[in-house]
Motif scaffolding. Structure first.
Motif, PDB file in Angstrom:
ATOM      1  N   ALA A   1     -11.450  -2.344  -7.903  1.00 56.03           N
ATOM      2  CA  ALA A   1     -12.016  -2.427  -6.556  1.00 56.03           C
ATOM      3  C   ALA A   1     -11.022  -2.980  -5.544  1.00 56.03           C
ATOM      4  CB  ALA A   1     -13.255  -3.299  -6.572  1.00 56.03           C
ATOM      5  N   ALA A   2      -9.724  -3.028  -5.911  1.00 56.57           N
ATOM      6  CA  ALA A   2      -8.744  -3.585  -4.966  1.00 56.57           C
ATOM      7  C   ALA A   2      -8.803  -2.841  -3.646  1.00 56.57           C
ATOM      8  CB  ALA A   2      -7.353  -3.477  -5.569  1.00 56.57           C
ATOM      9  N   ARG A   3      -8.816  -3.569  -2.584  1.00 52.40           N
ATOM     10  CA  ARG A   3      -8.863  -2.926  -1.276  1.00 52.40           C
ATOM     11  C   ARG A   3      -7.799  -3.518  -0.385  1.00 52.40           C
ATOM     12  NH1 ARG A   3     -14.225  -2.496  -2.468  1.00 52.40           N
ATOM     13  NH2 ARG A   3     -14.699  -4.624  -1.908  1.00 52.40           N
ATOM     14  N   THR A   4      -7.328  -2.722   0.529  1.00 47.24           N
ATOM     15  CA  THR A   4      -6.301  -3.198   1.435  1.00 47.24           C
ATOM     16  C   THR A   4      -6.907  -3.298   2.820  1.00 47.24           C
ATOM     17  OG1 THR A   4      -5.566  -0.970   1.902  1.00 47.24           O
ATOM     18  CG2 THR A   4      -4.472  -2.101   0.103  1.00 47.24           C
ATOM     19  N   ALA A   5      -7.603  -4.350   3.053  1.00 51.17           N
ATOM     20  CA  ALA A   5      -8.203  -4.529   4.368  1.00 51.17           C
ATOM     21  C   ALA A   5      -7.080  -4.673   5.394  1.00 51.17           C
ATOM     22  CB  ALA A   5      -9.075  -5.777   4.360  1.00 51.17           C
ATOM     23  N   GLU A   6      -7.084  -3.834   6.407  1.00 51.80           N
ATOM     24  CA  GLU A   6      -6.066  -3.932   7.453  1.00 51.80           C
ATOM     25  C   GLU A   6      -6.254  -5.238   8.201  1.00 51.80           C
ATOM     26  OE1 GLU A   6      -3.343  -2.208   8.632  1.00 51.80           O
ATOM     27  OE2 GLU A   6      -3.529  -1.288   6.668  1.00 51.80           O
ATOM     28  N   ARG A   7      -5.191  -5.962   8.357  1.00 54.92           N
ATOM     29  CA  ARG A   7      -5.330  -7.252   9.031  1.00 54.92           C
ATOM     30  C   ARG A   7      -4.677  -7.183  10.395  1.00 54.92           C
ATOM     31  NH1 ARG A   7      -4.368 -12.080   5.192  1.00 54.92           N
ATOM     32  NH2 ARG A   7      -5.374 -13.160   6.874  1.00 54.92           N
ATOM     33  N   ARG A   8      -4.435  -8.325  10.975  1.00 53.80           N
ATOM     34  CA  ARG A   8      -4.088  -8.397  12.388  1.00 53.80           C
ATOM     35  C   ARG A   8      -2.928  -7.492  12.785  1.00 53.80           C
ATOM     36  NH1 ARG A   8      -4.862 -13.440  10.679  1.00 53.80           N
ATOM     37  NH2 ARG A   8      -2.652 -13.920  10.567  1.00 53.80           N
ATOM     38  N   ASP A   9      -1.856  -7.490  12.019  1.00 57.50           N
ATOM     39  CA  ASP A   9      -0.692  -6.721  12.414  1.00 57.50           C
ATOM     40  C   ASP A   9       0.223  -6.554  11.218  1.00 57.50           C
ATOM     41  OD1 ASP A   9       1.123  -8.999  12.224  1.00 57.50           O
ATOM     42  OD2 ASP A   9      -0.015  -9.772  13.911  1.00 57.50           O
ATOM     43  N   ALA A  10       1.341  -5.843  11.460  1.00 57.33           N
ATOM     44  CA  ALA A  10       2.234  -5.484  10.353  1.00 57.33           C
ATOM     45  C   ALA A  10       3.057  -6.670   9.858  1.00 57.33           C
ATOM     46  CB  ALA A  10       3.152  -4.354  10.802  1.00 57.33           C
ATOM     47  N   ALA A  11       2.942  -7.799  10.515  1.00 61.84           N
ATOM     48  CA  ALA A  11       3.693  -8.985  10.084  1.00 61.84           C
ATOM     49  C   ALA A  11       2.907  -9.837   9.099  1.00 61.84           C
ATOM     50  CB  ALA A  11       4.072  -9.824  11.306  1.00 61.84           C
ATOM     51  N   THR A  12       1.674  -9.460   8.809  1.00 62.83           N
ATOM     52  CA  THR A  12       0.845 -10.279   7.919  1.00 62.83           C
ATOM     53  C   THR A  12       0.658  -9.581   6.569  1.00 62.83           C
ATOM     54  OG1 THR A  12      -1.116  -9.258   8.841  1.00 62.83           O
ATOM     55  CG2 THR A  12      -0.471 -11.370   9.777  1.00 62.83           C
ATOM     56  N   PRO A  13       0.493 -10.366   5.510  1.00 62.94           N
ATOM     57  CA  PRO A  13       0.283  -9.752   4.194  1.00 62.94           C
ATOM     58  C   PRO A  13      -1.013  -8.952   4.138  1.00 62.94           C
ATOM     59  CG  PRO A  13       0.851 -12.079   3.994  1.00 62.94           C
ATOM     60  CD  PRO A  13       0.588 -11.828   5.441  1.00 62.94           C
ATOM     61  N   LEU A  14      -1.047  -7.974   3.245  1.00 64.93           N
ATOM     62  CA  LEU A  14      -2.300  -7.269   2.977  1.00 64.93           C
ATOM     63  C   LEU A  14      -3.256  -8.215   2.257  1.00 64.93           C
ATOM     64  CD1 LEU A  14      -0.555  -4.008   1.851  1.00 64.93           C
ATOM     65  CD2 LEU A  14      -2.193  -4.122   3.719  1.00 64.93           C
ATOM     66  N   GLU A  15      -4.533  -7.860   2.313  1.00 70.14           N
ATOM     67  CA  GLU A  15      -5.534  -8.743   1.715  1.00 70.14           C
ATOM     68  C   GLU A  15      -6.058  -8.141   0.412  1.00 70.14           C
ATOM     69  OE1 GLU A  15      -9.402 -11.289   3.142  1.00 70.14           O
ATOM     70  OE2 GLU A  15      -8.782  -9.551   4.296  1.00 70.14           O
ATOM     71  N   ARG A  16      -5.925  -8.897  -0.662  1.00 67.35           N
ATOM     72  CA  ARG A  16      -6.513  -8.458  -1.939  1.00 67.35           C
ATOM     73  C   ARG A  16      -7.891  -9.092  -2.058  1.00 67.35           C
ATOM     74  NH1 ARG A  16      -5.383  -6.335  -6.625  1.00 67.35           N
ATOM     75  NH2 ARG A  16      -3.165  -6.029  -6.296  1.00 67.35           N
ATOM     76  N   THR A  17      -8.850  -8.290  -2.476  1.00 68.70           N
ATOM     77  CA  THR A  17     -10.222  -8.810  -2.549  1.00 68.70           C
ATOM     78  C   THR A  17     -10.637  -9.140  -3.980  1.00 68.70           C
ATOM     79  OG1 THR A  17     -10.992  -6.537  -2.665  1.00 68.70           O
ATOM     80  CG2 THR A  17     -10.994  -7.570  -0.492  1.00 68.70           C
TER      81      THR A  17
ATOM     82  N   THR B   1      -2.820 -13.261  -9.535  1.00 67.92           N
ATOM     83  CA  THR B   1      -2.570 -12.103  -8.666  1.00 67.92           C
ATOM     84  C   THR B   1      -2.183 -12.561  -7.265  1.00 67.92           C
ATOM     85  OG1 THR B   1      -4.924 -12.033  -8.201  1.00 67.92           O
ATOM     86  CG2 THR B   1      -4.097 -10.493  -9.870  1.00 67.92           C
ATOM     87  N   GLY B   2      -1.317 -11.771  -6.660  1.00 68.86           N
ATOM     88  CA  GLY B   2      -0.914 -12.019  -5.276  1.00 68.86           C
ATOM     89  C   GLY B   2      -1.260 -10.805  -4.438  1.00 68.86           C
ATOM     90  N   THR B   3      -0.369 -10.467  -3.538  1.00 67.02           N
ATOM     91  CA  THR B   3      -0.616  -9.309  -2.676  1.00 67.02           C
ATOM     92  C   THR B   3       0.719  -8.687  -2.291  1.00 67.02           C
ATOM     93  OG1 THR B   3      -1.765  -8.518  -0.711  1.00 67.02           O
ATOM     94  CG2 THR B   3      -0.690 -10.665  -0.536  1.00 67.02           C
ATOM     95  N   ALA B   4       0.668  -7.691  -1.419  1.00 63.01           N
ATOM     96  CA  ALA B   4       1.885  -7.044  -0.933  1.00 63.01           C
ATOM     97  C   ALA B   4       1.980  -7.255   0.570  1.00 63.01           C
ATOM     98  CB  ALA B   4       1.855  -5.552  -1.255  1.00 63.01           C
ATOM     99  N   CYS B   5       3.192  -7.146   1.076  1.00 61.22           N
ATOM    100  CA  CYS B   5       3.415  -7.426   2.497  1.00 61.22           C
ATOM    101  C   CYS B   5       4.075  -6.262   3.221  1.00 61.22           C
ATOM    102  CB  CYS B   5       4.269  -8.683   2.627  1.00 61.22           C
ATOM    103  SG  CYS B   5       3.531 -10.084   1.763  1.00 61.22           S
ATOM    104  N   TYR B   6       4.828  -5.435   2.518  1.00 60.36           N
ATOM    105  CA  TYR B   6       5.469  -4.275   3.147  1.00 60.36           C
ATOM    106  C   TYR B   6       4.375  -3.341   3.670  1.00 60.36           C
ATOM    107  CZ  TYR B   6       8.131   0.002   3.810  1.00 60.36           C
ATOM    108  OH  TYR B   6       8.686   1.136   4.362  1.00 60.36           O
ATOM    109  N   ARG B   7       4.505  -2.917   4.932  1.00 64.40           N
ATOM    110  CA  ARG B   7       3.482  -2.094   5.554  1.00 64.40           C
ATOM    111  C   ARG B   7       3.899  -0.641   5.629  1.00 64.40           C
ATOM    112  NH1 ARG B   7      -1.375  -4.103   7.522  1.00 64.40           N
ATOM    113  NH2 ARG B   7      -1.352  -6.327   7.076  1.00 64.40           N
ATOM    114  N   ARG B   8       3.055   0.218   5.118  1.00 61.87           N
ATOM    115  CA  ARG B   8       3.261   1.653   5.286  1.00 61.87           C
ATOM    116  C   ARG B   8       2.743   2.058   6.668  1.00 61.87           C
ATOM    117  NH1 ARG B   8       4.988   3.467   0.672  1.00 61.87           N
ATOM    118  NH2 ARG B   8       4.303   2.522  -1.271  1.00 61.87           N
ATOM    119  N   GLY B   9       3.052   3.280   7.062  1.00 63.69           N
ATOM    120  CA  GLY B   9       2.504   3.796   8.319  1.00 63.69           C
ATOM    121  C   GLY B   9       3.350   3.486   9.529  1.00 63.69           C
ATOM    122  N   HIS B  10       4.608   3.100   9.315  1.00 63.09           N
ATOM    123  CA  HIS B  10       5.511   2.852  10.442  1.00 63.09           C
ATOM    124  C   HIS B  10       6.717   3.760  10.276  1.00 63.09           C
ATOM    125  CE1 HIS B  10       3.336  -0.683  11.935  1.00 63.09           C
ATOM    126  NE2 HIS B  10       3.022  -0.825  10.662  1.00 63.09           N
TER     127      HIS B  10
END
Ligand SMILES: Cc1cc2nc3c(=O)[nH]c(=O)nc-3n(C[C@H](O)[C@H](O)[C@H](O)COP(=O)(O)OP(=O)(O)OC[C@H]3O[C@@H](n4cnc5c(N)ncnc54)[C@H](O)[C@@H]3O)c2cc1C
Length: 273
Positions: free
Chosen positions: A3-19, A142-151
């Motif tokens: 069920a891992a989801r990548t909730a989009e957060r404030r901007d591309a400088a912030t880590p993705l959110e693992r739920t 578990t941690g998360t990822a920070c590199y942002r796709r879509g740029h």
């Protein structure tokens, strides 16, 4: 963890959110030496078969028992940060915790590889990894990822030897519309750098620092580089290197802060924790 989801957060400088965070035991199943100062540990656990990585630079917490210690019950850890649980343990039961990048993930085998720069026994991470043997048990937070796709467009990727695993994975997983400009500073290419994938577009600048301070070679090279307009930047490494590279990208090159991810992976002269 499906069920891992990548909730989009404030901007591309912030880590993705693992739920779907978890903390579980892993066993060391292989120890390699892809460069004289780098150890490649393979860690295995059934939970790694279900883990969904959120991006190429996904990191995790490695909880390492101290000498003669058994790992305590970590099933009570909730969310991304095990520190509150660790703080509640008696000192003699408390494992050490350091953060590393997933260099490779083989869900079918329930395995990850991690490449760790060893720098003697000054820190618990390096000391544990230097002595790691097949069959040893640690825990994986578990941690998360920070590199942002879509740029799409020209991106800059900046790192040092501790960021080399993430930089390699970013290069391996580039979107088709991204042109990377990579600046990587390592003490010695021979001693500290396992092979890097060669990008088919953009540029890869690998710099030898020698005995100088982190950033002493990379920062002037970055400042002197003739770069096109940049859509996104990913910066990680020693604290001063990362902070100064970000300052340059924002204040000299005019990138919006929100387009520049940066992280202090370690701090010269003191524990990163
Ligand atoms: C998100 C994230 C991902 C990371 N991924 C990786 C990875 O994949 N591979 C990797 O090797 N590291 C990685 N790091 C960096 C790693 O967590 C730090 O280097 C950490 O400080 C190592 O812990 P330690 O116990 O060895 O040293 P610490 O207890 O943190 O520090 C003790 C002393 O050692 C020095 N020191 C710490 N690290 C280094 C180093 N690399 N070289 C020289 N001196 C050092 C410190 O300056 C200090 O004086 C990552 C960090 C983060 C935050």
């Amino acid at each position: 963890m499906s069920a891992a989801r990548t909730a989009e957060r404030r901007d591309a400088a912030t880590p993705l959110e693992r739920t779907d965070h978890a903390c579980f035991l892993v066993t060391v199943t292989a120890v390699g030496r892809p460069a004289p100062h780098v150890r490649r540990l393979t860690l295995a656990a059934p939970e790694l078969g279900h883990l969904v990585l959120l991006g190429p630079d996904e990191f995790f917490g490695l909880l390492m028992p101290r000498t003669g210690q058994e790992l305590p019950d970590l099933g009570v850890v909730r969310g991304p940060n095990p520190r509150p649980v660790l703080a509640g343990l008696p000192e003699e039961q408390r494992p050490d915790l350091r953060w590393y990048t997933v260099r490779a993930h083989r869900p079918g085998l329930g395995e990850v590889d991690v490449d760790v720069v060893v720098h003697g026994d000054a820190g618990p991470g390096s000391a544990w990894v230097r002595r790691a043997r097949v069959g040893q048990v640690a825990a994986y937070q578990t941690g998360t990822a920070c590199y942002r796709r879509g740029h799409g467009g020209h991106q800059v990727v900046v790192g040092d030897e501790t960021a080399a695993p993430a930089v390699a994975a970013i290069l391996e997983q580039l979107d088709d519309d991204v042109v990377p400009h990579v600046f990587l500073e390592v003490p010695s290419v021979r001693e500290d750098l396992p092979g890097l994938p060669a990008p088919t577009r953009g540029s890869l600048t690998v710099l030898e620092r020698g005995p100088g301070l982190p950033g002493s070679v990379l920062l002037p090279a970055l400042a002197a580089a003739d770069l096109p307009a940049l859509t996104y930047a990913w910066v990680a490494g020693e604290q001063a290197l990362a902070a100064e590279a970000r300052r340059h990208l924002v204040h000299v090159r005019g990138m919006p802060r929100t387009a520049v991810y940066f992280c202090a992976y370690w701090v010269l002269g003191r524990p990163r924790g």
